[in-house]
Scaffold this motif. Structure first.
Motif, mmCIF file in Angstrom:
data_model
loop_
_atom_site.group_PDB
_atom_site.id
_atom_site.type_symbol
_atom_site.label_atom_id
_atom_site.label_comp_id
_atom_site.label_asym_id
_atom_site.label_seq_id
_atom_site.Cartn_x
_atom_site.Cartn_y
_atom_site.Cartn_z
ATOM 1 N N SER A 182 -1.036 -6.214 0.493
ATOM 2 C CA SER A 182 -0.515 -6.508 -0.847
ATOM 3 C C SER A 182 0.713 -5.679 -1.185
ATOM 4 O O SER A 182 1.570 -6.108 -1.966
ATOM 5 N N LEU A 183 0.828 -4.488 -0.598
ATOM 6 C CA LEU A 183 1.968 -3.610 -0.873
ATOM 7 C C LEU A 183 3.053 -3.708 0.207
ATOM 8 O O LEU A 183 4.039 -2.968 0.158
ATOM 9 N N ILE A 224 -1.327 3.721 3.891
ATOM 10 C CA ILE A 224 -2.285 3.746 2.790
ATOM 11 C C ILE A 224 -3.351 4.804 3.037
ATOM 12 O O ILE A 224 -3.728 5.554 2.132
ATOM 13 N N THR A 230 -4.286 1.509 -7.778
ATOM 14 C CA THR A 230 -4.655 0.642 -6.657
ATOM 15 C C THR A 230 -5.627 1.328 -5.708
ATOM 16 O O THR A 230 -6.561 0.705 -5.203
ATOM 17 N N VAL A 231 -5.438 2.626 -5.460
ATOM 18 C CA VAL A 231 -6.263 3.319 -4.460
ATOM 19 C C VAL A 231 -7.340 4.202 -5.080
ATOM 20 O O VAL A 231 -8.094 4.850 -4.348
ATOM 21 N N GLY A 259 -11.117 -2.237 2.769
ATOM 22 C CA GLY A 259 -10.185 -2.406 1.668
ATOM 23 C C GLY A 259 -8.791 -1.892 1.959
ATOM 24 O O GLY A 259 -7.819 -2.336 1.335
ATOM 25 N N TYR A 260 -8.660 -0.954 2.886
ATOM 26 C CA TYR A 260 -7.342 -0.417 3.222
ATOM 27 C C TYR A 260 -6.399 -1.525 3.695
ATOM 28 O O TYR A 260 -5.232 -1.572 3.328
ATOM 29 N N LYS A 280 -14.860 2.039 -2.731
ATOM 30 C CA LYS A 280 -14.400 0.990 -1.832
ATOM 31 C C LYS A 280 -14.606 1.403 -0.380
ATOM 32 O O LYS A 280 -14.543 2.580 -0.036
ATOM 33 N N ASP A 290 -6.440 -4.726 3.028
ATOM 34 C CA ASP A 290 -6.033 -5.628 1.950
ATOM 35 C C ASP A 290 -4.943 -5.005 1.087
ATOM 36 O O ASP A 290 -3.976 -5.671 0.702
ATOM 37 N N ILE A 291 -5.096 -3.703 0.778
ATOM 38 C CA ILE A 291 -4.096 -3.027 -0.050
ATOM 39 C C ILE A 291 -2.774 -2.925 0.702
ATOM 40 O O ILE A 291 -1.696 -3.145 0.127
ATOM 41 N N GLU A 299 -1.385 -0.053 7.123
ATOM 42 C CA GLU A 299 -2.707 0.488 6.804
ATOM 43 C C GLU A 299 -2.725 2.001 6.986
ATOM 44 O O GLU A 299 -3.354 2.727 6.215
#
Length: 262
Positions: free
Chosen positions: A212-213, A220, A192-193, A205-206, A201, A208-209, A217
């Motif tokens: 999703s998880l 991540i 994913t990262v 994008g941080y 990226k 969004d991830i 932020e």
């Protein structure tokens, strides 16, 4: 399943060894790297050195193939020459001519290949090629497929060789990092990262991830920070396998980074 709010944990990166301030420790760290083993073997018949040379060649054969192709040889000639070069390199004692003042395996390997091509082994009869025993298999089809993806630029054979050397080294470090994550049941998180580690990226994008998880932020970003640290350590370790001393690691790292930025 990926557990939220539990980013991959790695120990903080240690400060790189300063070979000048602690030469004994630096020597100890490099005592068993692949290229240092080869150099220490000198003219001795050392199975350990032969194995180390074989491992290095198996890793970095593609940059040499790309060099031969960029020199103007066609597909079949380049395949024959690359295969024969490694057969002769691993079968003969080239260690006696190694210049210990120029201890980079990258430089040594290219110098050997240039010498080999200068003697025009390609003129040998086809049945004489491949007579040496090679310690690994070269995937000729894969090599040419990779070469066809090379950009049509005016890069010299030497530049294409050095660039492919750099990308091969970085790919090996990334593969090792992925293996470590898989071993810690963090393979999905790594996938994913991964784009953040190589700069593919952007900052946005941080968020969004994290969403999703179901994590923050900040969590991540910390995970990516730690993975980048570990990736940097692995890159340095890969370089250490191809130089003779700790002092050369930073020099080689700067050179390879500069190559990729051109």
């Amino acid at each position: 399943m990926i557990r939220a709010r539990k980013p991959v944990k790695y120990a903080a990166a240690t400060k790189p060894m300063n070979a000048e301030s602690n030469p004994l420790a630096a020597h100890a760290n490099f005592a068993t790297t692949h290229w240092s083993v080869v150099l220490e073997a000198g003219e001795e018949d050392s199975p350990k050195a032969s194995e180390a040379m074989g491992q290095l060649c198996q890793t970095y054969w593609y940059p040499l193939y790309a060099y031969v192709r960029r020199r103007g040889y066609d597909v079949h000639a380049a395949q024959d020459l690359t295969q024969e070069f490694f057969a002769r390199l691993l079968a003969k004692n080239y260690l006696s001519v190694v210049d210990r003042n120029k201890g980079k395996f990258r430089s040594f390997l290219l110098a050997c290949l240039e010498h080999f091509l200068a003697r025009e082994w390609i003129r040998a009869n086809a049945q004489k090629r491949g007579g040496g025993q090679i310690a690994f298999s070269l995937d000729a089809v894969d090599a040419e497929n990779r070469y066809l993806l090379e950009p049509a630029t005016d890069l010299t054979p030497e530049k294409i060789y050095d660039r492919r050397w750099a990308t091969t080294l970085l790919d090996r470090a990334m593969t090792r990092l992925e293996a470590e994550c898989l071993a810690n049941d963090k393979g999905d998180l790594f996938a994913t990262v991964k784009g953040f580690l190589s700069g593919e990226k952007g900052e946005a994008g941080y968020r969004d991830i994290a969403t999703s998880l179901n994590t923050s932020e900040a969590a991540i970003k910390m995970t990516v920070y730690r993975l980048r640290q570990r990736y940097g350590e692995l890159v340095r370790d890969e370089i250490a396998q191809t130089v003779a001393t700790a002092a050369e690691v930073d020099e080689e790292l700067r050179y390879l980074i500069a190559l990729l930025r051109e």
